[in-house]
Enzyme design. Sequence first.
Site, PDB file in Angstrom:
ATOM      1  N   ASP A  98       0.872  -1.170   0.000  1.00 50.23           N
ATOM      2  CA  ASP A  98       0.000   0.000   0.000  1.00 50.23           C
ATOM      3  C   ASP A  98       0.910   1.220   0.000  1.00 50.23           C
ATOM      4  O   ASP A  98       1.792   1.331   0.849  1.00 50.23           O
ATOM      5  CB  ASP A  98      -0.871  -0.032   1.266  1.00 50.23           C
ATOM      6  CG  ASP A  98      -2.192   0.668   1.070  1.00 50.23           C
ATOM      7  OD1 ASP A  98      -2.173   1.800   0.557  1.00 50.23           O
ATOM      8  OD2 ASP A  98      -3.233   0.091   1.437  1.00 50.23           O
ATOM      9  N   ASP A 199      -2.810   4.922  -2.180  1.00 48.21           N
ATOM     10  CA  ASP A 199      -3.768   5.474  -1.231  1.00 48.21           C
ATOM     11  C   ASP A 199      -4.078   6.958  -1.448  1.00 48.21           C
ATOM     12  O   ASP A 199      -3.170   7.766  -1.617  1.00 48.21           O
ATOM     13  CB  ASP A 199      -3.180   5.308   0.184  1.00 48.21           C
ATOM     14  CG  ASP A 199      -4.129   5.752   1.270  1.00 48.21           C
ATOM     15  OD1 ASP A 199      -5.138   5.061   1.474  1.00 48.21           O
ATOM     16  OD2 ASP A 199      -3.869   6.789   1.910  1.00 48.21           O
ATOM     17  N   GLU A 256      -6.380   4.497  -5.807  1.00 45.99           N
ATOM     18  CA  GLU A 256      -7.616   4.858  -5.097  1.00 45.99           C
ATOM     19  C   GLU A 256      -8.018   6.227  -5.623  1.00 45.99           C
ATOM     20  O   GLU A 256      -7.739   7.257  -5.024  1.00 45.99           O
ATOM     21  CB  GLU A 256      -7.390   4.889  -3.578  1.00 45.99           C
ATOM     22  CG  GLU A 256      -8.719   4.969  -2.836  1.00 45.99           C
ATOM     23  CD  GLU A 256      -8.592   5.385  -1.375  1.00 45.99           C
ATOM     24  OE1 GLU A 256      -9.546   5.163  -0.631  1.00 45.99           O
ATOM     25  OE2 GLU A 256      -7.560   5.935  -0.972  1.00 45.99           O
ATOM     26  N   HIS A 328     -11.679  -2.219   3.105  1.00 44.77           N
ATOM     27  CA  HIS A 328     -11.550  -1.918   4.541  1.00 44.77           C
ATOM     28  C   HIS A 328     -12.142  -0.568   4.935  1.00 44.77           C
ATOM     29  O   HIS A 328     -12.122  -0.219   6.110  1.00 44.77           O
ATOM     30  CB  HIS A 328     -10.067  -1.965   4.919  1.00 44.77           C
ATOM     31  CG  HIS A 328      -9.304  -0.849   4.267  1.00 44.77           C
ATOM     32  ND1 HIS A 328      -9.126  -0.762   2.902  1.00 44.77           N
ATOM     33  CD2 HIS A 328      -8.715   0.247   4.780  1.00 44.77           C
ATOM     34  CE1 HIS A 328      -8.457   0.337   2.621  1.00 44.77           C
ATOM     35  NE2 HIS A 328      -8.190   0.967   3.736  1.00 44.77           N
ATOM     36  N   ASP A 329     -12.614   0.212   3.964  1.00 48.45           N
ATOM     37  CA  ASP A 329     -13.224   1.511   4.256  1.00 48.45           C
ATOM     38  C   ASP A 329     -14.736   1.475   4.116  1.00 48.45           C
ATOM     39  O   ASP A 329     -15.408   2.474   4.349  1.00 48.45           O
ATOM     40  CB  ASP A 329     -12.711   2.583   3.269  1.00 48.45           C
ATOM     41  CG  ASP A 329     -11.263   2.945   3.505  1.00 48.45           C
ATOM     42  OD1 ASP A 329     -10.789   2.798   4.649  1.00 48.45           O
ATOM     43  OD2 ASP A 329     -10.608   3.381   2.542  1.00 48.45           O
TER      44      ASP A 329
HETATM   45  O1  TEU Z   1      -8.935   6.320   2.122  1.00 50.00           O
HETATM   46  C1  TEU Z   1      -9.092   7.558   1.476  1.00 50.00           C
HETATM   47  C2  TEU Z   1     -10.415   8.138   1.562  1.00 50.00           C
HETATM   48  O2  TEU Z   1     -10.755   8.958   0.748  1.00 50.00           O
HETATM   49  C3  TEU Z   1     -11.236   7.834   2.781  1.00 50.00           C
HETATM   50  O3  TEU Z   1     -11.586   9.068   3.345  1.00 50.00           O
HETATM   51  C4  TEU Z   1     -12.485   7.127   2.486  1.00 50.00           C
HETATM   52  O4  TEU Z   1     -13.324   7.972   1.747  1.00 50.00           O
HETATM   53  C5  TEU Z   1     -13.126   6.815   3.796  1.00 50.00           C
HETATM   54  O5  TEU Z   1     -12.294   5.924   4.480  1.00 50.00           O
HETATM   55  C6  TEU Z   1     -14.469   6.179   3.642  1.00 50.00           C
HETATM   56  O6  TEU Z   1     -14.996   5.917   4.885  1.00 50.00           O
HETATM   57  C7  TEU Z   1      -7.642   5.874   2.308  1.00 50.00           C
HETATM   58  C8  TEU Z   1      -7.600   4.563   3.067  1.00 50.00           C
HETATM   59  O7  TEU Z   1      -8.225   3.565   2.318  1.00 50.00           O
HETATM   60  C9  TEU Z   1      -8.206   4.754   4.414  1.00 50.00           C
HETATM   61  O8  TEU Z   1      -8.260   3.558   5.137  1.00 50.00           O
HETATM   62  C10 TEU Z   1      -7.365   5.768   5.145  1.00 50.00           C
HETATM   63  O9  TEU Z   1      -7.973   6.068   6.375  1.00 50.00           O
HETATM   64  C11 TEU Z   1      -7.180   7.045   4.335  1.00 50.00           C
HETATM   65  O10 TEU Z   1      -6.848   6.806   2.983  1.00 50.00           O
HETATM   66  C12 TEU Z   1      -6.053   7.859   4.912  1.00 50.00           C
HETATM   67  O11 TEU Z   1      -4.838   7.251   4.602  1.00 50.00           O
END
Ligand code: TEU
Length: 562
Positions: A98, A199, A256, A328-329
């Site tokens: 990542d 990311d 992403e 995971h988000d």
């Molecule tokens: O997520 C980026 C992101 O835009 C997040 O705000 C996403 O919209 C949110 O998690 C949705 O609930 C990435 C990673 O995938 C996330 O786990 C991290 O917290 C974030 O970047 C910061 O690095």
Amino acid sequence: MKRKWWHEKVAYQIYPKSFKDSNGDGIGDLPGIISKLDYLQELGIEILWISPIYCSPLADQGYDISDYYGIDPRFGTMEDMEVLIAEAKKRGIHILMDLVVNHCSDEHIWFQKACQDPDGKYGKYFYIEDVKEEPPCNWRSYFGGGVWDKLPGHPDKYYLHVFHKKQPDLNWENPELREEVYKMVNWWLEKGISGFRIDAIINIKKTDEWKSYPADREDGLCDIQNMLEEANGIGEFLGELRDRCFDPYNAFTVGEVFNEKENELEDYIGDHGYFSTKFDFDPVVWGKSSKGWYDMPVIHPDAYRDCLYKTQTEMEGKGFVANIIENHDEPRGVSHYLNTEDVANPKYSLKAKKMLATLMFSLKGLPFLYQGQEIGMENVPFTSIDQIDDIHTIDQYQVALDAGFSEEEALQVIRRFSRDNSRTPFQWDASTEAGFTNGSPWLAVNPNYPTINLESQRQDPDSLYSYYRKLIALRKNPEYKETMVYGIFEPIEEKEHNLISFHRKGDDQTLLIILNYQKETRTFTLPHPCKKVLLSNVDMSNFDPEQISLKLEGYQAVIFEV
Ligand code: TEU
Ligand code: CA
């Protein structure tokens, strides 16, 4: 579109903290992953993205990196990492790390040096501004509150963080910082990984000025989208990153990338795009509200279909997206894209989950599974905010309370959208803690593990797990691969309520996919006779190639060869 080595593969995301714990400390780790490589190979996985395992205070579960060159001791050692790369390679599995370079951790040495001397070399690695009456601008950070905080030890200075205050943004305008990033990326590629998941990359370019926008909540702040829409020139950074790092190693990268601007798809994922592919986030951002999660509508099958069709149509001939239903988000896909009551009903649950799986694998693009998806893991019935670990969820709970919701109502919102829904430990078997750990897991196991677990599905030919294996086998079957992977997507029904049907057209082969996205039965008139059923989630052994009228059960899914 040029063909690439990764087009025909199936990818899988591991959230290491929750995959497999090898030493009983309740935290998943690299030896745990290594012990499951045979399993991943059996499933048919050839690309493996590992969420961050670098040294980190874990304020945002590893998305806050304090040393890009080290493995956090909770996850293992660099030697474990090398073993993982080598063992994966033996099984034909490519490892992706990542790449988190919009920000680092406030505990990274760069930030600590910046705090010691804000005007020195490392101060320029970050965005630091003098304190005046007001912060430089009113952008709201993704995890709540403003993006500007006082620089530790310097009451007269602010630093910028678009995520948590423990995640200071790196200043990509500074060529020295960019060199540091490229050096690190190449160091990892040199180690033998095949590429990266990138990311939050869209955030690395800010507007030229710290510009405020109209407030959209009581807090006087504004959604950061306002800024992202106006920021121009990210391509210069991304093109440089590709030329200096990804291209020389022929690396595979998945960005992403949220809401890129119109007509930019090819810049991102075309033949010479910044990345190999990007996730299709259209359904994920559908109905997103700047007010917060409490204001987000539940996605409906018709809206979901429209999002998918849009991406499928737009990318044709331009690029190859990565298809997901969860990560995971996000909440669990089966809880998010299927009717909750039906998923809870044994009469429909398995069929509906198989239908969703069929949809994901029939679309054009790279299928990207998230751990536990293959066994149909579901959202968690959280009963208290104390069961939540995730900083984003804790903020959104408060946002709902501030908007006047009761605690129970705020909890309902959290049950629907919390990132912790997908972060609970993988359910390996029905033993204590779902076989994830011998100790006490860092985040409670979903109470449904006695019924939903891999062990119970592995030998059962009718299980969701076996169905996923069939889908993966179909994608790799030499007879159908060409069409499953490269066939043109062509919608049939675009307006019929709760119905998804489309063709995948190859040079001399056509597949027809039909999904009855509801519990009610329906009759469907085939647009033409179909030669045979390649896969279905109901018994279709009585299908007659002459027949034109088809009775579909609730949640029936079928892939025909025409
Ligand atoms: O997520 C980026 C992101 O835009 C997040 O705000 C996403 O919209 C949110 O998690 C949705 O609930 C990435 C990673 O995938 C996330 O786990 C991290 O917290 C974030 O970047 C910061 O690095
Ligand atoms: Ca462990």
